[in-house]
Design a protein around this motif. Structure first.
Motif, PDB file in Angstrom:
ATOM      1  N   PRO A 163       1.007  -1.171   0.037  1.00  0.00           N
ATOM      2  CA  PRO A 163       0.014  -0.121   0.010  1.00  0.00           C
ATOM      3  C   PRO A 163       0.810   1.190  -0.074  1.00  0.00           C
ATOM      4  O   PRO A 163       1.857   1.418   0.688  1.00  0.00           O
ATOM      5  CB  PRO A 163      -0.957  -0.146   1.440  1.00  0.00           C
ATOM      6  CG  PRO A 163       0.106  -0.996   2.114  1.00  0.00           C
ATOM      7  CD  PRO A 163       0.710  -1.972   1.237  1.00  0.00           C
ATOM      8  N   THR A 164       0.486   2.158  -0.588  1.00  0.00           N
ATOM      9  CA  THR A 164       1.255   3.645  -0.862  1.00  0.00           C
ATOM     10  C   THR A 164       0.566   4.511  -0.122  1.00  0.00           C
ATOM     11  O   THR A 164       0.713   5.798  -0.184  1.00  0.00           O
ATOM     12  CB  THR A 164       1.655   3.928  -2.128  1.00  0.00           C
ATOM     13  OG1 THR A 164       0.270   3.891  -3.007  1.00  0.00           O
ATOM     14  CG2 THR A 164       2.324   2.995  -2.872  1.00  0.00           C
ATOM     15  N   VAL A 165      -0.705   4.298   0.630  1.00  0.00           N
ATOM     16  CA  VAL A 165      -1.243   5.269   1.345  1.00  0.00           C
ATOM     17  C   VAL A 165      -1.085   5.053   2.818  1.00  0.00           C
ATOM     18  O   VAL A 165      -1.188   3.745   3.234  1.00  0.00           O
ATOM     19  CB  VAL A 165      -2.708   5.335   1.076  1.00  0.00           C
ATOM     20  CG1 VAL A 165      -3.374   6.307   2.064  1.00  0.00           C
ATOM     21  CG2 VAL A 165      -2.976   5.667  -0.379  1.00  0.00           C
ATOM     22  N   THR A 166      -0.686   5.934   3.700  1.00  0.00           N
ATOM     23  CA  THR A 166      -0.544   5.579   5.047  1.00  0.00           C
ATOM     24  C   THR A 166      -0.971   6.871   5.913  1.00  0.00           C
ATOM     25  O   THR A 166      -0.958   8.182   5.330  1.00  0.00           O
ATOM     26  CB  THR A 166       0.801   5.260   5.515  1.00  0.00           C
ATOM     27  OG1 THR A 166       1.013   5.110   6.892  1.00  0.00           O
ATOM     28  CG2 THR A 166       1.748   6.661   5.448  1.00  0.00           C
ATOM     29  N   ASP A 180      -2.955  16.804  16.675  1.00  0.00           N
ATOM     30  CA  ASP A 180      -3.852  15.793  17.213  1.00  0.00           C
ATOM     31  C   ASP A 180      -4.457  15.053  15.958  1.00  0.00           C
ATOM     32  O   ASP A 180      -5.332  14.214  16.017  1.00  0.00           O
ATOM     33  CB  ASP A 180      -4.924  16.071  18.207  1.00  0.00           C
ATOM     34  CG  ASP A 180      -4.184  16.461  19.491  1.00  0.00           C
ATOM     35  OD1 ASP A 180      -3.077  16.076  19.716  1.00  0.00           O
ATOM     36  OD2 ASP A 180      -4.946  17.357  20.177  1.00  0.00           O
ATOM     37  N   GLU A 181      -4.479  15.752  14.705  1.00  0.00           N
ATOM     38  CA  GLU A 181      -5.127  15.239  13.769  1.00  0.00           C
ATOM     39  C   GLU A 181      -4.498  14.144  12.792  1.00  0.00           C
ATOM     40  O   GLU A 181      -3.240  14.417  12.691  1.00  0.00           O
ATOM     41  CB  GLU A 181      -5.687  16.405  12.455  1.00  0.00           C
ATOM     42  CG  GLU A 181      -6.528  17.444  13.282  1.00  0.00           C
ATOM     43  CD  GLU A 181      -6.935  18.556  12.406  1.00  0.00           C
ATOM     44  OE1 GLU A 181      -6.846  18.069  11.105  1.00  0.00           O
ATOM     45  OE2 GLU A 181      -7.468  19.620  12.794  1.00  0.00           O
ATOM     46  N   THR A 182      -5.215  13.206  12.312  1.00  0.00           N
ATOM     47  CA  THR A 182      -4.335  12.028  11.289  1.00  0.00           C
ATOM     48  C   THR A 182      -4.616  12.722   9.870  1.00  0.00           C
ATOM     49  O   THR A 182      -5.473  12.973   9.461  1.00  0.00           O
ATOM     50  CB  THR A 182      -5.274  10.777  11.361  1.00  0.00           C
ATOM     51  OG1 THR A 182      -5.154  10.417  12.733  1.00  0.00           O
ATOM     52  CG2 THR A 182      -4.450   9.749  10.642  1.00  0.00           C
ATOM     53  N   VAL A 183      -3.388  12.627   9.286  1.00  0.00           N
ATOM     54  CA  VAL A 183      -3.403  13.128   7.865  1.00  0.00           C
ATOM     55  C   VAL A 183      -2.784  11.947   7.020  1.00  0.00           C
ATOM     56  O   VAL A 183      -2.065  11.129   7.329  1.00  0.00           O
ATOM     57  CB  VAL A 183      -2.080  14.149   7.736  1.00  0.00           C
ATOM     58  CG1 VAL A 183      -2.181  14.839   6.283  1.00  0.00           C
ATOM     59  CG2 VAL A 183      -2.479  15.188   8.667  1.00  0.00           C
ATOM     60  N   LYS A 184      -3.633  11.597   5.841  1.00  0.00           N
ATOM     61  CA  LYS A 184      -3.557  10.479   4.911  1.00  0.00           C
ATOM     62  C   LYS A 184      -2.427  11.152   4.075  1.00  0.00           C
ATOM     63  O   LYS A 184      -2.514  12.234   3.263  1.00  0.00           O
ATOM     64  CB  LYS A 184      -4.806  10.287   4.208  1.00  0.00           C
ATOM     65  CG  LYS A 184      -4.650   9.104   3.258  1.00  0.00           C
ATOM     66  CD  LYS A 184      -5.658   8.778   2.530  1.00  0.00           C
ATOM     67  CE  LYS A 184      -7.031   9.276   2.454  1.00  0.00           C
ATOM     68  NZ  LYS A 184      -7.963   8.517   1.458  1.00  0.00           N
ATOM     69  N   VAL A 185      -1.181  10.499   3.890  1.00  0.00           N
ATOM     70  CA  VAL A 185      -0.130  10.609   3.004  1.00  0.00           C
ATOM     71  C   VAL A 185      -0.061   9.635   1.873  1.00  0.00           C
ATOM     72  O   VAL A 185      -0.304   8.378   2.283  1.00  0.00           O
ATOM     73  CB  VAL A 185       1.229  10.601   3.986  1.00  0.00           C
ATOM     74  CG1 VAL A 185       2.338  10.768   3.022  1.00  0.00           C
ATOM     75  CG2 VAL A 185       0.964  11.420   4.892  1.00  0.00           C
ATOM     76  N   THR A 186      -0.019   9.971   0.660  1.00  0.00           N
ATOM     77  CA  THR A 186      -0.033   9.111  -0.435  1.00  0.00           C
ATOM     78  C   THR A 186       1.141   8.907  -1.208  1.00  0.00           C
ATOM     79  O   THR A 186       1.931  10.004  -1.044  1.00  0.00           O
ATOM     80  CB  THR A 186      -1.221   9.251  -1.589  1.00  0.00           C
ATOM     81  OG1 THR A 186      -0.830  10.599  -2.006  1.00  0.00           O
ATOM     82  CG2 THR A 186      -2.438   9.284  -0.813  1.00  0.00           C
ATOM     83  N   GLY A 187       1.600   7.817  -1.800  1.00  0.00           N
ATOM     84  CA  GLY A 187       2.729   7.842  -2.726  1.00  0.00           C
ATOM     85  C   GLY A 187       4.153   7.406  -1.646  1.00  0.00           C
ATOM     86  O   GLY A 187       5.056   7.845  -2.164  1.00  0.00           O
ATOM     87  N   VAL A 188       3.888   6.930  -0.659  1.00  0.00           N
ATOM     88  CA  VAL A 188       5.090   6.382   0.331  1.00  0.00           C
ATOM     89  C   VAL A 188       4.704   5.109   0.671  1.00  0.00           C
ATOM     90  O   VAL A 188       3.712   4.385   0.763  1.00  0.00           O
ATOM     91  CB  VAL A 188       4.854   7.347   1.548  1.00  0.00           C
ATOM     92  CG1 VAL A 188       5.346   8.783   1.235  1.00  0.00           C
ATOM     93  CG2 VAL A 188       3.814   7.337   2.248  1.00  0.00           C
TER      94      VAL A 188
END
Length: 175
Positions: free
Chosen positions: A120-123, A131-139
């Motif tokens: 998966p390349t999304v984390t 405190d917020e979760t951020v979706k990172v793509t391409g990693v």
């Protein structure tokens, strides 16, 4: 008691011999043996980082601040154990191809491509101070490329290599 042990050994010996001669298990064994030097180097630097250089618990941590040198060990850890699954994928595939008396470079590269393609390349990450979760793509996360991804790496290596050789034998594909 000795007679029972001999009977068990006589029963287990053919089974153990059959397992040790199985090419897939042999490729896994040889693939892991190939990366042992890297694991030893990484372990040595982890030991130095945690026993000597750690500013809170290290031997020299209370005497002098050596935490800036800890980054060297962290980088070595990232370059060895951090990509262990990728290295294992290549070495197992390479050793399996060699067991078939074939060149192992191309199947090894193909197995790594299969492994990377299926990761998966999304984390989701939590930035420092937030405190917020951020979706990172391409990693790629080290959760998949380090030792925690070894089972998937082994399966990718074995299946990728076998599919490569099966496709190579097909006349419709190679011509």
């Amino acid at each position: 008691m000795n007679n029972i042990a001999n009977k068990i050994a006589q029963w287990l010996m053919p089974v153990a011999t059959k397992f040790s001669n199985q090419r897939h298990l042999g490729a896994i064994r040889e693939g892991f043996i190939t990366v042992i030097p890297l694991v030893i180097v990484a372990s040595f630097f982890i030991l130095i980082n945690n026993v000597i250089l750690d500013p809170e618990n290290g031997i020299l941590g209370h005497i002098v601040d050596l935490s800036k040198y800890k980054e060297i060990g962290d980088q070595i850890n990232n370059g060895t154990l951090g990509i262990l699954s990728i290295l294992i994928t290549f070495t197992i595939s390479y050793k399996l191809a060699v067991s078939y008396d074939e060149d192992g470079i191309i199947p090894g590269v193909m197995a790594v491509a299969v492994f990377i393609t299926m990761l998966p390349t999304v984390t989701n990450i939590v930035p420092i101070g937030s405190d917020e979760t951020v979706k990172v793509t391409g990693v790629f996360s080290q959760n998949q490329t380090s030792a925690t991804g070894l089972l998937f790496a082994i399966l990718s290596a074995l299946l990728g290599t076998e599919v490569f050789f099966a496709a190579e034998k097909e006349k419709k594909i190679t011509n």
